[in-house]
Scaffold this motif. Structure first.
Motif, mmCIF file in Angstrom:
data_model
loop_
_atom_site.group_PDB
_atom_site.id
_atom_site.type_symbol
_atom_site.label_atom_id
_atom_site.label_comp_id
_atom_site.label_asym_id
_atom_site.label_seq_id
_atom_site.Cartn_x
_atom_site.Cartn_y
_atom_site.Cartn_z
ATOM 1 N N ASN A 130 0.793 -1.238 0.000
ATOM 2 C CA ASN A 130 0.000 0.000 0.000
ATOM 3 C C ASN A 130 0.822 1.283 0.000
ATOM 4 O O ASN A 130 0.289 2.346 0.319
ATOM 5 C CB ASN A 130 -0.985 0.012 1.174
ATOM 6 C CG ASN A 130 -2.092 -1.000 0.963
ATOM 7 O OD1 ASN A 130 -2.695 -1.044 -0.116
ATOM 8 N ND2 ASN A 130 -2.354 -1.823 1.953
ATOM 9 N N VAL A 188 2.433 3.931 -2.273
ATOM 10 C CA VAL A 188 2.373 4.293 -3.691
ATOM 11 C C VAL A 188 3.756 4.564 -4.264
ATOM 12 O O VAL A 188 4.045 4.207 -5.419
ATOM 13 C CB VAL A 188 1.397 5.477 -3.914
ATOM 14 C CG1 VAL A 188 1.861 6.731 -3.225
ATOM 15 C CG2 VAL A 188 1.197 5.738 -5.394
ATOM 16 N N ASP A 244 -2.642 3.574 -5.524
ATOM 17 C CA ASP A 244 -3.334 4.856 -5.609
ATOM 18 C C ASP A 244 -3.567 5.172 -7.085
ATOM 19 O O ASP A 244 -2.634 5.142 -7.880
ATOM 20 C CB ASP A 244 -2.494 5.960 -4.967
ATOM 21 C CG ASP A 244 -3.243 7.278 -4.923
ATOM 22 O OD1 ASP A 244 -3.820 7.580 -3.877
ATOM 23 O OD2 ASP A 244 -3.272 7.984 -5.949
ATOM 24 N N LEU A 255 -6.402 4.172 4.562
ATOM 25 C CA LEU A 255 -6.759 5.441 3.913
ATOM 26 C C LEU A 255 -6.142 5.599 2.529
ATOM 27 O O LEU A 255 -6.632 6.374 1.715
ATOM 28 C CB LEU A 255 -6.336 6.610 4.802
ATOM 29 C CG LEU A 255 -7.218 6.842 6.039
ATOM 30 C CD1 LEU A 255 -6.532 7.812 6.983
ATOM 31 C CD2 LEU A 255 -8.579 7.364 5.652
ATOM 32 N N SER A 256 -5.055 4.901 2.277
ATOM 33 C CA SER A 256 -4.399 5.085 0.976
ATOM 34 C C SER A 256 -4.984 4.167 -0.097
ATOM 35 O O SER A 256 -4.589 4.231 -1.245
ATOM 36 C CB SER A 256 -2.897 4.824 1.108
ATOM 37 O OG SER A 256 -2.688 3.481 1.483
ATOM 38 N N LYS A 258 -11.628 3.704 -0.315
ATOM 39 C CA LYS A 258 -12.287 5.009 -0.471
ATOM 40 C C LYS A 258 -13.583 4.862 -1.258
ATOM 41 O O LYS A 258 -14.610 5.435 -0.902
ATOM 42 C CB LYS A 258 -11.350 5.984 -1.207
ATOM 43 C CG LYS A 258 -10.171 6.453 -0.391
ATOM 44 C CD LYS A 258 -9.238 7.291 -1.263
ATOM 45 C CE LYS A 258 -7.861 7.380 -0.666
ATOM 46 N NZ LYS A 258 -6.864 7.897 -1.602
#
Lengths: 345, 322
Positions: free
Chosen positions: A87, A89, A113, A183-184, A189
């Motif tokens: 995770n 990026v 991402d 969150l990444s 999301k």
């Protein structure tokens, strides 16, 4: 001054060494850059395929990676390189560029991402290597094919299930806890966005708390315990991945709020992925809904599209995989029908 | 090489030699090993790829070296990269001005460095705690400001910078070399550089010698901030966007790179070139393992073992008084 001279000498030596390497290197990727359309077909020389994955911890992504590797080898790729960025990026950007250096015929990307990997995709474009986006979309560069599920829809389906199960209740009476994972992660999301959209469509659903947990089991456990201190009448909890449900259940048991499905005090639990344990839990009444994504399909389709490309066969720009809503009522049937990766033999 | 050093080298046994120059030998050994293992490792393209990809990381490590030299650590630089990048990128998107955005990034990062320095020197908070606190503050601010979303749509001049080349070498590599030369000059040829070694080696003695220990320490943290700012610009340019989750592990990796290269965690020891070699060694390991296609789980084990061996060799070197 003498020290400086020595340092300068070292730099000069390093530069000379690199120049020497340059002269002695028989071939670089530039020499056989894949700018020419399809230089070779599967079976002609060494065929190499790379898969840059955002993460590889968790049953779902491991299933995806294994399916990809098996299928790619079955289709004739000699080297299958699978890398995990966990995770990060910037790590993934580096890894994709390393895959370019490795002279892969095709590079598949399960992006950490959607925006952050764009320059790496552009670097692939520059090198003439096609990029296949797997599981998650990428917001730029030239993508040969995108293989994905609809994460927004997946999150919305969970909210719709909560809404249906509580239909007729008073406005804002059904309090919902939304656990936010990594969150990444763009998938996280999008699922969160989908869940919020879904909740807005049902007047009785009210998200009383959204807790960022970084997908950490300890934090999830504490978040649930703390949330019930403030809102003891929470009726439903959504987590973005199945694997994050375990600490939720542990916390509910710890605070005496765990009741199986059917009990009037039952707290509904919903998640996405369709992992083995959580699908089995459905029948036991521990959780209520799991959206099973097609992780086998992600990996296999990516390998097939890549093989087709190398063999000169074109593909659709977008290949959507199916998501299946699993509940206690249908999980057994779906498993017997072989439609769930999490419960496949 | 002067007479004294020649004499000294003659007296070095093989074991002593290995211990004294362990980091360089290790670097060379790993380089040779990967060259044999992966056919794509020993290529100019890959060599330049490593320098380009990890230039931001090497610059960060150089900044960290200054902080370690005065006996501190900076755990906040990764979070500062995240915050400075999203703020600078937002400004660039709004104004379409790359220079203004870059200046803001550097200013924020230097400000962060000064804050770290003041917290450690003036208030007396241990550097580990102070920078850990700022690590959370900066990261949290970055997530809050962006609601955890990446800032994209940066001016093309910035994103194309990462692809720009001079004589076939990416611009980021040149920036790294320039930063190295400037910092090396400061350390080796200015009185300030010598003061930093003195402050890190024995702060009390340095104070007695009339050195303004507090000022020197704050400047060291500021230099670290400056390097963090430059790294941020390179990273944003490289990624074409600013992401609040970037560089989560960079602080610990930079500290490890500096320490395995011979800097003392207590300060006052080490060479900037060592920090660069240490950082490049990390970069080379990551690159080599990627080219081998080694699973992430194995990569963790291998990199851990290498760090352990490198550090153990360094400790043995210190114990042997070399």
């Amino acid at each position: 001054m003498k020290k400086m001279k020595r340092v300068l000498l070292l730099i000069v030596i390093a530069l000379m060494a690199s120049a020497l390497v340059a002269c002695s290197t028989p071939a670089t990727a530039d020499d056989n850059s894949a700018n020419d359309e399809v230089a070779k077909r599967l079976g002609d020389g060494v065929n190499r395929i790379g898969f840059a994955m955002a993460e590889i911890t968790g049953q779902a992504v491991q299933t995806e990676a294994q399916a990809f590797e098996d299928k790619a080898k079955e289709l004739g790729f000699d080297d299958v390189i699978i890398l995990s960025a966990e995770n990060s990026v910037e790590t993934q950007v580096t890894q994709i560029k390393d895959l370019i250096t490795s002279e892969c015929d095709v590079i598949c990307v399960y992006s950490a991402d959607a925006d952050g990997v764009v320059p790496a995709v552009q670097a692939c474009n520059e090198a003439g290597i096609p990029v296949i986006a797997v599981d998650r979309g990428i917001n730029g560069g030239e993508i040969y094919c995108t293989i994905a599920s609809n994460n927004i829809s997946d999150g919305r389906d969970v909210a719709n299930y909560f809404g249906l199960m509580t239909e007729g209740e008073a406005e804002d009476s059904v309090k919902v806890l939304h656990i936010i994972g990594n969150l990444s992660s763009t998938a996280q999301k999008e699922r969160a966005d989908g869940f919020r959209i879904g909740c807005e469509n049902w007047g009785q659903l009210e998200i009383v708390d959204e807790v960022a947990t970084d997908a950490d089991a300890d934090r999830i456990y504490n978040a649930v315990v703390d949330a019930f201190k403030v809102n003891p009448d929470i009726k439903a909890i959504f987590v973005p991945y199945d694997q994050l449900l375990s600490p939720v259940v542990s916390a509910l048991k710890e605070i005496g709020m765990f009741y199986p499905a059917g009990d009037p005090n039952h707290v509904m639990l919903g998640a996405v992925d369709g992992a083995t344990e959580q699908l089995e839990w459905l029948s036991e009444g521990i959780n209520d809904i799991s959206i099973s994504l097609d992780f086998l399909g992600f990996g296999q389709t990516a390998a097939s599209v890549a093989a087709d490309y190398v063999n000169g066969i074109s593909s659709n720009d977008v290949v959507l995989t199916k998501s299946i809503v699993c509940t206690a009522g249908n999980v057994e049937y779906l498993a017997k029908a072989g439609m769930l990766w999490g419960l496949s033999e | 090489m002067d007479v004294k050093e020649k004499h000294f080298l003659r007296r070095l046994s093989l074991k002593e030699f290995a211990l004294k120059y362990g980091i360089y030998i290790g670097f060379l050994a790993i380089f040779i090993a990967f060259s044999f293992i992966s056919s794509n490792f020993l290529t100019v393209k890959n060599f330049l790829n490593i320098l380009d990809q990890y230039a931001y990381y090497v610059i960060c490590a150089m900044g960290m070296f200054f902080v370690v030299l005065v006996g501190g650590v900076d755990l906040s630089n990764g979070s500062m990269i995240a915050l400075a990048s999203v703020l600078g990128a937002t400004l660039m998107v709004a104004t379409k001005s790359v220079p203004i955005g870059c200046l803001v990034i550097v200013a924020i990062a230097v400000f962060g460095g000064i804050l770290n320095g003041l917290s450690v020197v003036k208030i007396g908070i241990p550097s580990f705690i102070a920078t850990l606190a700022f690590q959370n503050i900066w990261r949290g601010s970055a997530y809050t400001y962006t609601t955890a979303k990446a800032v994209s749509g940066l001016p093309s001049s910035l994103t194309s910078f990462s692809f720009s080349e001079i004589m076939g070498i990416r611009s980021s590599t040149f920036i790294m070399i320039i930063v190295f030369c400037i910092l090396l000059y400061i350390l080796q040829f200015t009185g300030f550089g010598k003061k930093l070694y003195a402050v890190g080696g024995n702060p009390k003695a340095a104070k007695v010698m009339g050195i303004n220990v507090k000022k020197a320490s704050i400047i060291a943290y500021s230099i670290c901030g400056l390097c963090t700012g430059i790294s941020t610009i390179l990273l944003v340019s490289n990624m074409g966007s600013a992401n609040p989750s970037v560089a989560e592990n960079i602080a610990l990796e930079c500290i490890a790179a500096v320490i395995i290269a011979g800097a003392s965690a207590n300060g006052g020891e080490g060479k900037l070139l060592g920090a660069v070699v240490g950082a490049l060694m990390f970069a080379m390991i990551k690159n080599g393992l990627n080219l081998m296609g080694l699973s992430y789980f194995y990569q963790l084990i291998v990199s851990g073992v290498i760090i352990y061996i490198a550090t153990a060799v360094d400790r043995l070197r210190i114990r042997a008084g070399l």
